[in-house]
Design a protein around this motif. Structure first.
Motif, short mmCIF file in Angstrom:
data_model
loop_
_atom_site.label_atom_id
_atom_site.label_comp_id
_atom_site.label_asym_id
_atom_site.label_seq_id
_atom_site.Cartn_x
_atom_site.Cartn_y
_atom_site.Cartn_z
N SER A 1 109.77 -18.09 -30.69
CA SER A 1 108.34 -17.48 -30.52
C SER A 1 108.31 -16.10 -30.39
O SER A 1 109.28 -15.42 -30.12
CB SER A 1 107.72 -18.15 -29.33
OG SER A 1 107.61 -19.51 -29.39
N TRP B 1 110.95 -6.79 -39.73
CA TRP B 1 109.51 -6.90 -39.35
C TRP B 1 109.07 -5.48 -38.62
O TRP B 1 107.94 -4.84 -38.75
CB TRP B 1 108.97 -7.78 -38.48
CG TRP B 1 108.84 -9.27 -39.39
CD1 TRP B 1 109.52 -10.34 -39.54
CD2 TRP B 1 107.37 -9.41 -40.14
NE1 TRP B 1 109.01 -11.11 -40.33
CE2 TRP B 1 107.89 -10.66 -40.71
CE3 TRP B 1 106.38 -8.73 -40.41
CZ2 TRP B 1 106.71 -11.19 -41.71
CZ3 TRP B 1 105.50 -9.25 -41.15
CH2 TRP B 1 105.91 -10.39 -42.06
N ALA C 1 111.54 -18.75 -44.26
CA ALA C 1 111.09 -18.29 -42.96
C ALA C 1 109.58 -19.08 -42.92
O ALA C 1 108.78 -18.81 -43.73
CB ALA C 1 110.71 -17.26 -42.53
N SER D 1 104.86 -18.75 -33.73
CA SER D 1 106.34 -19.36 -33.42
C SER D 1 106.85 -19.59 -35.25
O SER D 1 106.05 -19.66 -35.99
CB SER D 1 106.45 -20.73 -33.05
OG SER D 1 105.82 -20.43 -31.54
N ASP D 2 108.12 -19.25 -35.34
CA ASP D 2 108.62 -19.23 -36.80
C ASP D 2 109.77 -20.18 -36.64
O ASP D 2 110.44 -20.37 -35.69
CB ASP D 2 109.17 -18.09 -37.30
CG ASP D 2 107.70 -16.99 -37.61
OD1 ASP D 2 106.74 -17.41 -37.26
OD2 ASP D 2 107.97 -16.09 -38.16
N GLY E 1 106.08 -19.52 -40.70
CA GLY E 1 105.40 -19.01 -39.60
C GLY E 1 104.14 -19.77 -39.32
O GLY E 1 103.35 -20.17 -40.11
N ASP F 1 103.68 -18.25 -44.25
CA ASP F 1 102.54 -18.52 -43.05
C ASP F 1 101.33 -18.87 -43.59
O ASP F 1 101.06 -18.97 -44.72
CB ASP F 1 102.73 -17.50 -42.00
CG ASP F 1 101.86 -16.19 -42.38
OD1 ASP F 1 100.92 -16.25 -43.25
OD2 ASP F 1 102.13 -15.17 -41.82
N TYR G 1 109.23 -16.12 -47.29
CA TYR G 1 108.38 -16.16 -46.07
C TYR G 1 106.88 -16.88 -46.14
O TYR G 1 106.53 -16.43 -47.19
CB TYR G 1 108.07 -14.75 -45.48
CG TYR G 1 107.35 -14.82 -44.24
CD1 TYR G 1 108.01 -15.14 -42.91
CD2 TYR G 1 105.95 -14.71 -44.42
CE1 TYR G 1 106.93 -15.18 -41.93
CE2 TYR G 1 105.26 -14.68 -43.29
CZ TYR G 1 105.66 -14.85 -41.88
OH TYR G 1 104.84 -15.01 -41.13
#
Length: 133
Positions: free
Chosen positions: A86, A19, A122, A108-109, A124, A43, A41
């Motif tokens: 987090s 990241w 992942a 938080s992931d 998110g 989120d 990933y």
């Protein structure tokens, strides 16, 4: 917390390296080190699968928040093939008078690891986002 905390802490360290990687080559290398080839990933604002899409997503976030880096907050907690942690996005300038150190985004992931300790998933969760995001 698991007795094998190094596994989770190392995986999360590689996650943050990805990241925070700058430049195409460094980013591609960091994503490759952190994620499995078909890693994902997700989120509330994004869903990326595979190294190329994940690198594009990271690059887009970096463009949206130039001069900012992700850093962990708290401890990494894990068991079996799963870890949670987090994080916050902070201004690299560090000078509070210019907004340095302010964290416009935090969350938080939860990551899932394969047998080589690379991320397969992942997830998110965004706890704080700027207005209009």
């Amino acid at each position: 917390m698991s007795a094998n905390t190094d596994r989770y802490e190392n995986a999360v360290a590689r996650y943050f390296e990805a990241w925070n990687a700058r430049g195409f080559e460094a980013l591609a290398k960091a994503v490759d080190a952190a994620w499995a080839e078909d890693g994902r990933y997700t989120d509330p604002l994004a869903d990326a699968v595979g190294h190329e899409e994940i690198a594009e997503l990271v690059s887009a976030v970096q463009a949206q928040f130039p001069g900012f880096s992700f850093r962990p907050t708290g401890v990494v907690d894990g068991h079996h093939d799963t870890a949670r942690f987090s994080w916050e996005l902070v201004n690299d300038a560090g000078d509070p008078s210019s907004g340095g150190g302010a964290a416009p985004v935090a969350g938080s992931d939860v990551i899932t690891l394969d047998a080589q300790d690379r991320i397969t998933s992942a997830l998110g969760f965004l706890d704080r986002v700027p207005a209009g995001s």
